[in-house]
Design a protein around this motif. Structure first.
Motif, PDB file in Angstrom:
ATOM      1  N   ASP A   1      35.914  32.546  34.918  1.00  0.00           N
ATOM      2  CA  ASP A   1      34.693  33.037  35.544  1.00  0.00           C
ATOM      3  C   ASP A   1      34.493  34.513  35.199  1.00  0.00           C
ATOM      4  O   ASP A   1      35.123  35.397  35.779  1.00  0.00           O
ATOM      5  N   THR A   2      33.605  34.764  34.253  1.00  0.00           N
ATOM      6  CA  THR A   2      33.332  36.132  33.813  1.00  0.00           C
ATOM      7  C   THR A   2      32.701  36.954  34.918  1.00  0.00           C
ATOM      8  O   THR A   2      32.991  38.157  35.057  1.00  0.00           O
ATOM      9  N   ASN A   3      31.857  36.350  35.734  1.00  0.00           N
ATOM     10  CA  ASN A   3      31.209  37.078  36.823  1.00  0.00           C
ATOM     11  C   ASN A   3      32.226  37.549  37.860  1.00  0.00           C
ATOM     12  O   ASN A   3      32.104  38.653  38.403  1.00  0.00           O
ATOM     13  N   GLU A   4      33.226  36.705  38.131  1.00  0.00           N
ATOM     14  CA  GLU A   4      34.267  37.110  39.075  1.00  0.00           C
ATOM     15  C   GLU A   4      35.043  38.306  38.543  1.00  0.00           C
ATOM     16  O   GLU A   4      35.369  39.236  39.286  1.00  0.00           O
TER      17      GLU A   4
ATOM     18  N   VAL B   1      40.657  28.588  36.632  1.00  0.00           N
ATOM     19  CA  VAL B   1      39.214  28.779  36.578  1.00  0.00           C
ATOM     20  C   VAL B   1      38.876  29.950  35.662  1.00  0.00           C
ATOM     21  O   VAL B   1      39.529  30.999  35.704  1.00  0.00           O
TER      22      VAL B   1
ATOM     23  N   ASP C   1      37.809  34.666  30.841  1.00  0.00           N
ATOM     24  CA  ASP C   1      37.211  33.757  29.864  1.00  0.00           C
ATOM     25  C   ASP C   1      38.286  32.906  29.215  1.00  0.00           C
ATOM     26  O   ASP C   1      39.455  32.949  29.601  1.00  0.00           O
TER      27      ASP C   1
ATOM     28  N   LYS D   1      34.438  31.731  46.477  1.00  0.00           N
ATOM     29  CA  LYS D   1      35.335  31.858  45.334  1.00  0.00           C
ATOM     30  C   LYS D   1      35.923  30.495  44.973  1.00  0.00           C
ATOM     31  O   LYS D   1      36.280  29.707  45.848  1.00  0.00           O
TER      32      LYS D   1
END
Length: 259
Positions: A73-76, A71, A123, A99
């Protein structure tokens, strides 16, 4: 004197190594540092970013036929960074979380327990991984390592967590199940950081792990040694005993063998 792992080189997956590591102190419990990585390969004159773990494992012929999914996920990663680097964990303590990522287990030799994680990348460059530890009060049915999962639970501060925080009362939904390698310690389904932590335990707790089968990713360092695929530190240098000739220095390899 540093302990050494002797592994039999089972097979090699070569990739163009174009990554470099940046240090991240994500494993405060034992003093090791985390890793970031970027790997690229080109077959048609263009550049294709991909996860070395995914490409190598899929090519090994030991998967369930489903692609190893990771996965992005920049926010994570931003949350992960804020908690462990900017000391903002208190803002999330006690709050419900969701998550989505890859499921992995890590055996903590110092504590004598198995730790559970959901992880992913920042990313598409596959640089900068994030991983959240899951706290099970009672372990019953858990996904296979490498499975793509969705996790709900409560983000909780706890000194028993390896990095001081974990997700309590986790409920997992498997989105895509994966069949990992049949070995005692499988690092092929771990993020780069988790792989390094597991290797740290193996190297430093060698006596209790002798005879265990292992699967791991590494980069050829010499005719007799391999190193973490992305990190150049001396705390991840493994001796390899092989019947054949070692691949060229700098090549990315997958190793399966016995401690």
């Amino acid at each position: 004197m540093k302990k050494i792992i002797a592994l039999i080189l089972a097979f090699v997956i070569a990739a163009a190594f174009a990554g470099c590591a940046s240090k991240a102190d994500t494993n405060k419990a034992d003093g090791t540092e985390g890793d970031t990585a970027s790997t690229s390969a080109s077959s048609d004159g263009g550049s294709a970013e991909y996860t070395t773990q995914a490409a190598a494992y899929k090519s090994s012929g030991k998967s369930s036929g489903k692609s190893f999914e990771t996965v992005l996920d920049t926010n994570e990663y931003a949350m992960y960074y804020n908690i462990f680097y900017n000391d903002q964990g208190g803002e999330y303590d006690g709050k419900p979380v969701f998550k989505k990522g890859t499921f992995a287990t890590l055996y903590d030799e110092y504590s004598g327990i198995t730790r559970y994680y959901v992880w992913g990348y920042n990313d598409q460059t596959k640089c900068c991984d994030w991983q959240w530890e899951l706290k099970y009060d009672e372990v019953n049915d858990i996904p296979a390592n490498g499975s793509l999962v969705e996790v709900t639970g409560t983000f909780t501060k706890d000194e028993n967590a390896l990095d001081g925080y974990w997700i309590t009362e986790p409920k997992i939904k498997v989105k895509s199940e994966y069949t990992p390698a049949d070995v005692d310690i499988d690092m092929s389904t771990m993020s780069a950081t988790l792989e390094r932590v597991q290797a740290f335990y193996i190297i430093n707790k060698y006596d209790s792990l002798e005879g265990k089968t292992v699967r791991m990713y590494a980069r050829v360092l010499s005719d007799t040694q391999v190193q973490h695929p992305y990190y150049n530190g001396t705390d991840f240098v493994v001796d390899v005993e092989t019947d054949g000739k070692m691949p060229a220095i700098g090549m990315m390899v997958m190793i399966e063998g016995t401690v």
